[in-house]
Design a protein around this motif. Structure first.
Motif, PDB file in Angstrom:
ATOM      1  N   ILE A  81      -0.733  -3.830  -5.643  1.00 36.28           N
ATOM      2  CA  ILE A  81      -0.165  -2.518  -5.320  1.00 36.28           C
ATOM      3  C   ILE A  81      -1.328  -1.542  -5.180  1.00 36.28           C
ATOM      4  N   ASP A  82      -1.570  -1.113  -3.970  1.00 38.70           N
ATOM      5  CA  ASP A  82      -2.721  -0.256  -3.644  1.00 38.70           C
ATOM      6  C   ASP A  82      -2.281   1.214  -3.614  1.00 38.70           C
ATOM      7  N   GLU A  83      -3.232   2.094  -3.926  1.00 38.87           N
ATOM      8  CA  GLU A  83      -3.003   3.553  -3.925  1.00 38.87           C
ATOM      9  C   GLU A  83      -1.854   3.932  -4.863  1.00 38.87           C
ATOM     10  N   ILE A  84      -1.912   3.413  -6.082  1.00 33.48           N
ATOM     11  CA  ILE A  84      -0.826   3.623  -7.048  1.00 33.48           C
ATOM     12  C   ILE A  84      -0.654   5.096  -7.406  1.00 33.48           C
ATOM     13  N   GLN A  85      -1.710   5.903  -7.205  1.00 27.44           N
ATOM     14  CA  GLN A  85      -1.633   7.328  -7.568  1.00 27.44           C
ATOM     15  C   GLN A  85      -0.616   8.088  -6.716  1.00 27.44           C
TER      16      GLN A  85
ATOM     17  N   VAL B  51      -3.514  -3.520  -9.627  1.00 27.42           N
ATOM     18  CA  VAL B  51      -3.152  -2.161  -9.245  1.00 27.42           C
ATOM     19  C   VAL B  51      -4.433  -1.415  -8.894  1.00 27.42           C
TER      20      VAL B  51
ATOM     21  N   ASN C 193       0.865  -1.182   0.000  1.00 27.62           N
ATOM     22  CA  ASN C 193       0.000   0.000   0.000  1.00 27.62           C
ATOM     23  C   ASN C 193       0.897   1.227   0.000  1.00 27.62           C
ATOM     24  N   LEU C 194       0.930   1.949  -1.127  1.00 25.38           N
ATOM     25  CA  LEU C 194       1.849   3.079  -1.262  1.00 25.38           C
ATOM     26  C   LEU C 194       1.443   4.272  -0.403  1.00 25.38           C
TER      27      LEU C 194
ATOM     28  N   SER D 246      -6.589   2.110  -7.548  1.00 19.39           N
ATOM     29  CA  SER D 246      -6.567   3.566  -7.432  1.00 19.39           C
ATOM     30  C   SER D 246      -7.955   4.145  -7.690  1.00 19.39           C
TER      31      SER D 246
ATOM     32  N   MET E  60       2.327   7.596  -6.682  1.00 18.14           N
ATOM     33  CA  MET E  60       3.492   7.794  -7.548  1.00 18.14           C
ATOM     34  C   MET E  60       3.492   9.156  -8.238  1.00 18.14           C
TER      35      MET E  60
ATOM     36  N   LEU F 174       8.613  -1.010  -2.676  1.00 15.83           N
ATOM     37  CA  LEU F 174       7.890  -2.177  -3.161  1.00 15.83           C
ATOM     38  C   LEU F 174       8.358  -3.455  -2.467  1.00 15.83           C
TER      39      LEU F 174
END
Length: 350
Positions: free
Chosen positions: A145-149, A181, A56-57, A183, A151, A72
């Protein structure tokens, strides 16, 4: 967030997991529609044939592309860090459920070595080797991969391109790993699609707000009367986050009308503040935004082709509107946002 009645979306994802990895999967939808709750519920029910790596980013701290790549990974030194606490590898083998790890396992020593500029190629090699080892042992790796935004602010186009091309390598070419992914930022998803050239290589799964029937079933579970359910749906629509808060606060003894008024005031004030700031900095864009708002005076949804592109992007970035990839339509993020927009338009006429 509570998981409730997402069987259609769940079946779609399970179907993907029962076939050979083919595409990179994006799970998107309005804010607080239950995307993370859906994927968390699903992976907790997967059998031991699957191994899940979850990142989770939003929970990570990075300031550039290199920091993102490092985050990651889940640091391990003889221990794998599980999503829900820490557990020794041997202990995880005792369960009949899928093993769930926080990030791709790697030792601190290895990470320090790989992140030297001349060795960074080994980052992707390590991930590929892990996925290949899992597959060779009869396991099915799933990388989420959660909350990719997250990035978007820090990661350059070159890093985005290389990362998502690597995802394509793992899925479409090598068939080693399922990748999902998540978002709510449709603009960033479109940006990634264009930068990484994902035509024919990605699948998009929408997790929308509840329809009226599902919202009623949810409220009935919490013993809402028909009158209270009607009132909640008239104001919150099927926004699961709002409905959950309504059930909590009603349980604590608050009047439903008090809960609704609070959300309305907060939302309307937030939108007014953004409009006021925009009017001071860009009067022309302000006028275009108001024209977009007018599309919702008598409708819950509008065609993207009918509205100004710049104004639409502003409202999506501001979290006021949500755009659907498949239907090419746009709508307020929630019923509360829709009601606030209509109230603002009324006030502007006087």
């Amino acid at each position: 967030m509570e998981f409730f009645n997402r069987e259609r979306e769940k079946e779609e994802i399970l179907h993907i997991l029962k076939t050979e990895p083919q595409l990179l999967n994006f799970i998107y939808g309005p804010m607080n529609s239950g995307k993370t709750a859906l994927i968390t519920n699903l992976i907790e029910e997967l059998s031991s044939n699957y191994v899940v790596f979850y990142t989770n980013l939003r929970a990570r701290d990075f300031s550039d592309g290199i920091g993102l790549l490092r985050d990651l990974f889940g640091k391990t030194d003889g221990m794998f860090k599980k999503l829900f606490g820490e557990s020794d590898v041997q202990k995880t083998n005792e369960t009949t459920k899928a093993k769930i790890y926080s990030g791709i396992p790697a030792s601190e020593k290895s990470l320090n070595e790989w992140f030297k500029e001349e060795n960074r190629v080994f980052l992707f090699t390590h991930i590929k080797d892990i996925m290949r080892d899992m597959e060779s042992s009869g396991k099915h790796p799933v990388w989420i991969i959660d909350e990719i935004q997250m990035m978007d602010k820090y990661v350059d186009k070159f890093t985005i391109y290389n990362l998502f091309q690597f995802f394509i390598r793992l899925t479409k070419e090598l068939h080693l790993c399922y990748i999902f992914v998540l978002s709510s930022d449709i603009l960033f998803i479109k940006k990634v699609h264009e930068i990484a050239r994902l035509d024919g290589r990605a699948n998009y799964i929408v997790v929308d707000d509840f329809d009226e029937e599902t919202a009623r079933k949810f409220l009935k579970k919490y013993k809402f009367s028909d009158e209270d359910a009607n009132y909640a749906i008239d104001n919150f629509g099927g926004k699961i986050g709002n409905l959950i808060q309504a059930t909590y606060k009603k349980k604590w003894g608050k009047e439903l009308s008090e809960v609704v008024d609070s959300y309305k005031n907060i939302t309307e004030s937030s939108i007014w503040r953004r409009l006021s700031e925009l009017k001071l900095t860009d009067g022309e864009l302000f006028k275009k935004v108001i024209e977009v708002f007018k599309e919702f005076e008598n409708s819950d949804v509008a065609a993207c082709s009918r509205v100004d592109y710049e104004a639409l992007n502003f409202l999506i970035k501001a979290g006021i509107l949500f755009s659907d990839l498949y239907s090419d339509t746009v709508k307020p993020q929630s019923k509360i946002d829709l009601l606030a927009i209509r109230e603002i338009l009324k006030e502007m006429k006087f």
